[in-house]
Design a protein around this motif. Structure first.
Motif, mmCIF file in Angstrom:
data_model
loop_
_atom_site.group_PDB
_atom_site.id
_atom_site.type_symbol
_atom_site.label_atom_id
_atom_site.label_comp_id
_atom_site.label_asym_id
_atom_site.label_seq_id
_atom_site.Cartn_x
_atom_site.Cartn_y
_atom_site.Cartn_z
ATOM 1 N N LEU A 98 1.065 -1.507 0.079
ATOM 2 C CA LEU A 98 0.069 0.338 0.078
ATOM 3 C C LEU A 98 0.884 1.228 0.276
ATOM 4 O O LEU A 98 0.469 2.457 -0.683
ATOM 5 N N ALA A 99 1.859 0.993 0.569
ATOM 6 C CA ALA A 99 2.431 1.549 0.570
ATOM 7 C C ALA A 99 3.673 2.964 -0.464
ATOM 8 O O ALA A 99 4.001 3.170 -0.827
ATOM 9 N N GLY A 100 4.110 1.649 -1.559
ATOM 10 C CA GLY A 100 5.296 1.947 -2.376
ATOM 11 C C GLY A 100 6.169 1.196 -1.508
ATOM 12 O O GLY A 100 6.814 1.710 -0.831
ATOM 13 N N SER A 101 7.318 1.582 -2.704
ATOM 14 C CA SER A 101 8.965 1.429 -2.863
ATOM 15 C C SER A 101 9.408 1.642 -2.246
ATOM 16 O O SER A 101 10.257 1.309 -2.537
ATOM 17 N N GLU A 102 8.751 3.209 -2.634
ATOM 18 C CA GLU A 102 9.885 4.142 -1.506
ATOM 19 C C GLU A 102 9.098 5.019 -0.954
ATOM 20 O O GLU A 102 9.124 6.145 -0.297
ATOM 21 N N GLY A 103 8.426 4.105 0.108
ATOM 22 C CA GLY A 103 7.217 5.078 1.224
ATOM 23 C C GLY A 103 7.734 4.612 2.703
ATOM 24 O O GLY A 103 8.751 4.227 2.846
ATOM 25 N N ARG A 104 6.447 5.392 3.304
ATOM 26 C CA ARG A 104 6.782 5.355 4.975
ATOM 27 C C ARG A 104 5.507 4.994 5.762
ATOM 28 O O ARG A 104 4.348 5.096 4.540
ATOM 29 N N ILE A 105 6.037 4.134 5.994
ATOM 30 C CA ILE A 105 4.967 3.862 7.029
ATOM 31 C C ILE A 105 4.570 4.377 8.510
ATOM 32 O O ILE A 105 5.550 4.423 8.731
ATOM 33 N N SER A 106 3.445 5.433 8.364
ATOM 34 C CA SER A 106 3.092 5.721 10.019
ATOM 35 C C SER A 106 2.199 5.221 10.614
ATOM 36 O O SER A 106 1.002 4.971 10.460
ATOM 37 N N PRO A 107 3.081 4.633 11.399
ATOM 38 C CA PRO A 107 2.416 3.920 12.194
ATOM 39 C C PRO A 107 1.382 4.876 12.855
ATOM 40 O O PRO A 107 0.934 6.017 13.437
ATOM 41 N N VAL A 108 0.369 3.854 13.794
ATOM 42 C CA VAL A 108 -1.098 5.469 14.801
ATOM 43 C C VAL A 108 -1.760 4.646 15.695
ATOM 44 O O VAL A 108 -2.543 5.083 16.272
ATOM 45 N N ASP A 109 -0.937 3.495 16.192
ATOM 46 C CA ASP A 109 -0.530 2.760 17.443
ATOM 47 C C ASP A 109 0.308 3.533 18.301
ATOM 48 O O ASP A 109 0.964 3.936 17.993
ATOM 49 N N SER A 110 -0.056 4.172 19.504
ATOM 50 C CA SER A 110 0.927 4.525 20.740
ATOM 51 C C SER A 110 1.904 4.166 20.738
ATOM 52 O O SER A 110 3.647 4.551 20.631
ATOM 53 N N GLU A 111 2.594 2.637 20.414
ATOM 54 C CA GLU A 111 3.666 1.467 20.697
ATOM 55 C C GLU A 111 4.415 2.066 19.238
ATOM 56 O O GLU A 111 5.971 2.523 19.318
ATOM 57 N N GLY A 112 4.096 1.760 18.189
ATOM 58 C CA GLY A 112 4.485 1.902 16.862
ATOM 59 C C GLY A 112 4.756 3.288 16.857
ATOM 60 O O GLY A 112 5.983 3.825 16.568
ATOM 61 N N GLN A 113 4.568 4.432 17.099
ATOM 62 C CA GLN A 113 4.553 5.724 17.670
ATOM 63 C C GLN A 113 5.796 6.378 18.216
ATOM 64 O O GLN A 113 6.734 6.905 17.433
ATOM 65 N N TYR A 114 6.239 5.997 18.799
ATOM 66 C CA TYR A 114 6.690 5.583 20.055
ATOM 67 C C TYR A 114 7.947 5.214 19.735
ATOM 68 O O TYR A 114 9.727 5.416 19.711
ATOM 69 N N PHE A 115 8.332 3.365 19.479
ATOM 70 C CA PHE A 115 8.827 2.648 19.716
ATOM 71 C C PHE A 115 10.031 2.909 18.043
ATOM 72 O O PHE A 115 10.995 2.769 17.811
ATOM 73 N N LEU A 116 9.003 2.948 16.565
ATOM 74 C CA LEU A 116 9.169 2.955 15.532
ATOM 75 C C LEU A 116 9.720 4.700 15.018
ATOM 76 O O LEU A 116 9.906 4.572 13.724
ATOM 77 N N GLY A 117 8.413 4.943 14.998
ATOM 78 C CA GLY A 117 8.346 6.000 14.493
ATOM 79 C C GLY A 117 8.128 5.824 12.937
ATOM 80 O O GLY A 117 6.965 5.032 13.147
ATOM 81 N N GLU A 118 8.402 6.480 12.097
ATOM 82 C CA GLU A 118 8.041 6.210 10.320
ATOM 83 C C GLU A 118 8.815 5.201 10.030
ATOM 84 O O GLU A 118 9.763 4.235 10.781
ATOM 85 N N ILE A 119 7.811 3.557 9.538
ATOM 86 C CA ILE A 119 8.581 3.089 9.038
ATOM 87 C C ILE A 119 9.329 2.936 7.782
ATOM 88 O O ILE A 119 8.011 3.077 6.954
ATOM 89 N N PRO A 120 9.756 2.860 7.526
ATOM 90 C CA PRO A 120 10.629 2.825 5.968
ATOM 91 C C PRO A 120 10.584 1.824 4.986
ATOM 92 O O PRO A 120 10.445 0.094 5.093
ATOM 93 N N VAL A 121 10.081 1.863 3.863
ATOM 94 C CA VAL A 121 9.848 0.449 2.489
ATOM 95 C C VAL A 121 10.440 0.839 1.586
ATOM 96 O O VAL A 121 10.710 2.451 1.730
ATOM 97 N N VAL A 122 11.795 -0.318 1.042
ATOM 98 C CA VAL A 122 12.661 0.027 0.909
ATOM 99 C C VAL A 122 12.646 -1.235 -1.140
ATOM 100 O O VAL A 122 12.060 -1.817 -0.610
ATOM 101 N N GLY A 123 12.667 -0.581 -1.734
ATOM 102 C CA GLY A 123 12.575 -1.365 -2.691
ATOM 103 C C GLY A 123 14.029 -2.442 -3.616
ATOM 104 O O GLY A 123 14.989 -1.908 -2.425
ATOM 105 N N GLY A 124 13.848 -3.123 -4.100
ATOM 106 C CA GLY A 124 15.149 -3.898 -4.232
ATOM 107 C C GLY A 124 15.334 -5.483 -4.914
ATOM 108 O O GLY A 124 14.562 -5.928 -3.898
ATOM 109 N N GLY A 125 15.795 -6.123 -5.716
ATOM 110 C CA GLY A 125 15.486 -7.082 -5.917
ATOM 111 C C GLY A 125 15.882 -8.497 -4.308
ATOM 112 O O GLY A 125 17.227 -8.193 -3.974
ATOM 113 N N ILE A 126 15.508 -9.602 -4.788
ATOM 114 C CA ILE A 126 16.004 -10.325 -3.473
ATOM 115 C C ILE A 126 17.114 -10.799 -3.752
ATOM 116 O O ILE A 126 17.005 -11.434 -5.038
#
Length: 189
Positions: A98-126
């Motif tokens: 849903l975010a795309g290969s160079e996107g970011r995921i912003s957690p909506v839960d308080s723990e995710g916001q506190y412990f992770l902040g943004e979650i980067p999504v990266v691309g590239g072949g396995i």
């Protein structure tokens, strides 16, 4: 050290963060790393399912090491990580799509916001150098990242640390997905 890898391999499978033969785990020991073999069932790890390879150069054992050995090696080269877990956590994979290969995921839960902040999504072949570089770059700033359509990579000083980050990534992605579904359903009424 392989016993520690086996312990977390079982936990990953038991908690639905990977299917048995997917994902990989490594530990750094100086200029060497212990990493699961390609195709190893993470819930059945033995000493024979783990190989030791160099962090700074390639080895003849790379051919039997996980296909993501190149990514683990680059992460160890560019970060202070001593442990890495790569899981195929289902909600994290969905959120990456849903975010795309160079996107970011912003957690909506308080723990995710506190412990992770943004979650980067990266691309590239396995197993590619491109993916290895993208992951190392992201993990030099974050404790976890998601590879587009592929799964999570989490780092730590121990496998316990990396496992906690893995579970946090999946939990935050699950909560976000369920929240968005509920929000859309509520809007349709």
């Amino acid at each position: 050290m392989w016993q520690e890898i086996a312990k977390y391999g079982r936990k990953l499978v038991e908690h639905g963060l990977v299917e048995s033969n997917f994902g990989n785990i490594s530990l750094r020991a100086g200029d060497r790393m212990l990493i699961t073999r390609t195709g190893a069932a993470l819930d059945e790890i033995t000493e024979n399912n783990v190989v030791e390879v160099d962090v700074w150069g390639t080895s003849s054992l790379d051919i039997i090491a996980s296909s993501e050995a190149v990514a683990h090696r680059e992460i160890y080269r560019q970060t202070s990580a001593l442990a890495i877990i790569h899981a195929h956590a289902p909600y994290a994979v969905v959120e990456s799509l849903l975010a795309g290969s160079e996107g970011r995921i912003s957690p909506v839960d308080s723990e995710g916001q506190y412990f992770l902040g943004e979650i980067p999504v990266v691309g590239g072949g396995i197993g590619s150098r491109e993916l290895a570089g993208n992951l190392a770059n992201a993990l030099s700033k974050y404790r976890g990242a998601i590879v587009y359509s592929h799964g999570t990579f989490a780092i730590g000083k121990t496998l316990g640390d990396a496992y906690i980050v893995t579970t946090q990534l999946e939990h935050s992605c699950k909560v976000k997905y369920l929240y968005e579904c509920a929000k859309a359903e509520k809007g349709n009424k």
